[in-house]
Design an enzyme around this catalytic site. Structure first.
Site, PDB file in Angstrom:
ATOM      1  N   GLU A 182       0.959  -1.094  -0.059  1.00  0.00           N
ATOM      2  CA  GLU A 182       0.085  -0.012  -0.039  1.00  0.00           C
ATOM      3  C   GLU A 182       0.958   1.363   0.049  1.00  0.00           C
ATOM      4  OE1 GLU A 182      -2.636  -0.362   3.092  1.00  0.00           O
ATOM      5  OE2 GLU A 182      -3.815  -2.109   2.138  1.00  0.00           O
ATOM      6  N   GLU A 304      -5.244  -8.534  -0.295  1.00  0.00           N
ATOM      7  CA  GLU A 304      -5.897  -8.365   1.029  1.00  0.00           C
ATOM      8  C   GLU A 304      -7.368  -8.213   0.720  1.00  0.00           C
ATOM      9  OE1 GLU A 304      -4.458  -5.411   3.573  1.00  0.00           O
ATOM     10  OE2 GLU A 304      -2.469  -5.848   3.420  1.00  0.00           O
TER      11      GLU A 304
END
Length: 648
Positions: A182, A304
């Site tokens: 991220e 995820e």
């Protein structure tokens, strides 16, 4: 005369050829779609990623600061890894935060003991037959500083990857590297600038070059490349595609993360159900990934997935709505050839007992890899105490399945007597419901439905009475509403100023975030209004509406004066307790006149879902139908022209 005949012949031939060309053009999309869905036609790396399905994250462990137990999870054991493999998982993502294990510049030497511990868990995972992904995880917190310390961040990033890739250079290709988790360069997670795209491109390119030149098996090792924040917006996917195209390497995997439609994911803004808006968000997000990468031969891993509200509690979102979300997400990811990796920071799989804390979450996700599962408008049926019990009708989402059995404990219910199924409408009879009621409030019985395929679906029969709230004097720092829930459950809360305007955080909506602004505690008979709520509440009167799943809405008033807060409810307030109806009903949150909640889930899936057809398959049917029409038209024209002598 000859010229006229030639012209006629040419016109006829042109018309027929045009029709046939159109037919061929229409048939191309269906052939392309069929080829893309054929496993044999996928690239080698797409087959590799398909073999990873499904995957699991060993979260809040090696990404925690200090030690692997710092965030409350137990020490990882070989038995845990084997248990995950035994649950049917084929891949494991091991998030690793190297910060705190990195030495000083210029060498930035990694802690040897920590590296050996990571190696040990990787070895266990490979021995269990799992594909393994490792990364730089919360190191994104220092990579964040690249805007102000470009060279320092890049040097550190490069040094870490040089050491990791050298250490594991001889490991098999079932070990893959993910450059950074991220990545972002702003506190605003939604901000895009050319500078940010350039910096991430530089990091990803540097990572790629380091690993590919690290020797051993790194030349062909699968590498996982993220977009900014691993987000799936089209702009970020396009920039990621540009980066991967420049790398010109067949062993690359794109990665995104998916946590659902944000208001639903955290239960705010009135999005209490997995409604059409939340469902469309799944489709649009996965469609973008598919069209940007998959149909061009580049595989995608959803590294995820889950719901953001889980960080507070899995009870933040209503249980049945979570099941519908997991069911549809798994189904649609499969349609779009995306491999899913469940984010589990300890809230799903118990790492001590090796059991699932919510087994039905696991069951619906794993069943979804093979077939659709059936569900309903709601998993709860609320019956008000002392009211006459009537039949309850429940819209079902059959998803192509048939109902085979309904059971209460060891009792198998009788069709026609206890229930009736008319198409997708299930009716539970008053006689059945009456027989299930006891003298207690709350859950009275659980009806378990079994279908021809997929996971089971349960209905909770809940007896309730009108919730009661009472007055209290307290402070902004600690405020609880004394509440007698009487078997009911709180779904959401509205907060507005009596003078006008929305109160509290996220003032774009009156519906506050579950777990952030308020938290119900039925076991101890209170609702907490958190400090985060009062931090953004002005002095004056605040009107609350407490929405319960039975459809009951209870009003409560706050008078805020500096640090002092007076709560007025029950006999001391002018609040009105409203209910949609006194009849038995499925769980629902009632809309108010001032604002509206999200629409409830559709009662019946579209026919294409019931037949398990994707958008591409549906298009193929239309193309085929169009092709048949064109063939008939072409033959008809040819026959007419022949009869008129235009082919002579």
């Amino acid at each position: 005369m000859a010229l006229t005949n030639v012209s006629r012949k040419m016109a006829a031939v042109t018309l027929v050829v045009s029709l046939l060309v159109s037919l061929c053009a229409l048939s191309i999309p269906s052939r392309v779609e069929a080829a893309q869905n054929d496993p044999a036609s996928r690239t080698k790396m797409q087959q590799y990623v398909a073999s990873m399905q499904p995957g699991w994250n060993l979260a809040n462990t090696f990404d925690a600061p200090g030690s692997e137990t710092a965030w409350g999870n137990p020490v990882v054991t070989k038995e845990l890894i084997e248990a995950i493999a035994a649950q049917g998982y084929h891949s494991i993502r091991i998030p690793i935060t190297w910060e705190g294990r990195i030495g000083s510049e210029p060498d930035y030497k990694l802690d040897e003991t920590f590296m050996k511990r990571i190696q040990e868990v990787i070895d266990w995972s490979l021995d269990a037959g799992l594909y393994v992904m490792i990364n730089l995880h919360h190191d994104s917190n220092w990579v964040f500083n690249m805007t102000t310390d470009h060279d320092g961040v890049l040097n550190r990033f490069n040094a870490v990857w040089k050491q990791i890739s050298a250490y594991f250079r001889d490991y098999p290709d079932k070990l893959m590297f993910e450059s950074i988790n991220e990545p972002r360069f702003s506190d605003d997670w939604n901000k895009d600038t050319p500078e940010y795209f350039t910096m991430l491109d530089e990091l990803n390119q540097s990572f790629f070059n380091i690993v590919r030149h690290a020797g051993g098996k790194n030349k062909l090792r699968p590498l996982v490349i993220p977009s900014i924040t691993a987000n799936h917006s089209q702009a970020r996917l396009d920039e990621l595609y540009k980066t991967m195209t420049k790398m010109n390497d067949p062993n690359l995997i794109a990665t995104i993360h998916y946590y659902g439609y944000y208001p639903f994911s955290v239960n705010m803004g009135g999005s209490t159900t997995f409604d059409e808006t939340a469902r469309a968000d799944v489709e649009h997000s996965f469609d973008r990934a598919y069209h940007t990468f998959v149909e061009k031969g580049i595989p995608v891993v959803v590294g995820e997935f889950g719901l953001l509200g889980f960080d507070t509690s899995v009870d933040t979102i209503e249980h049945g709505e979570i099941l519908k979300y997991f069911e549809y997400l798994t189904y649609y990811a499969k349609q779009r050839q995306l491999t899913l990796m469940l984010w589990d920071n300890g809230q799903h799989f118990d790492r001590s007992s090796f059991t699932w804390k919510n087994p039905d979450f696991y069951e619906v996700m794993h069943a979804g890899l093979q077939s659709r599962s059936s569900n309903a408008l709601s998993d709860s049926i609320y019956l008000k105490q002392h009211d006459p019990v009537k039949d309850v009708s429940m819209p079902m989402n059959m998803n192509g399945n048939t109902l085979t059995e309904i059971r209460v404990g060891d009792r198998v219910l009788t069709a026609g007597t206890d229930y009736k199924l008319d198409g997708d409408q299930l009716t539970l009879t008053a006689g059945l419901l009456q027989s299930l009621l006891t003298d207690k409030l709350g859950d009275n019985a659980v009806l378990t439905c079994t279908f021809s395929a997929g996971a089971q679906w349960s209905f909770h029969v809940i007896q309730y009475n009108t919730p009661q709230v009472r007055s209290v004097e307290a402070t902004r720092a600690m405020f609880i509403i004394p509440t007698t829930f009487n078997g009911d459950n709180l779904a959401t809360m509205e907060a507005v100023y009596a003078a006008g305007g929305n109160a509290g955080p996220d003032d774009w909506t009156p519906y506050k975030q579950f777990g952030k602004s308020f938290e119900p505690d039925p076991a101890h008979n209170y609702i907490t209004l958190n400090k985060e709520f009062f931090d953004q509440v002005k002095d004056g009167e605040v009107l609350l509406k407490l929405h319960f799943w039975s459809g009951t809405v209870v009003d409560y008033k706050l008078v805020v004066d500096g640090n002092k807060v007076s709560g007025i409810g029950g006999d001391d307030s002018e609040a009105v307790v409203s209910e949609t109806t006194s009849e038995a009903k499925p769980a629902a949150v009632e809309k108010t006149e001032e604002t509206t909640l999200s629409s409830p889930p559709i009662a019946q899936m579209e026919d294409t879902d019931d037949q398990e057809t994707s958008e591409g398959e549906a298009e193929a049917l239309w193309f085929s139908a169009g092709g048949i029409v064109l063939v008939v038209a072409a033959l008809g024209v040819a026959l007419v022209l022949h009869r008129r002598g235009m082919f002579r």
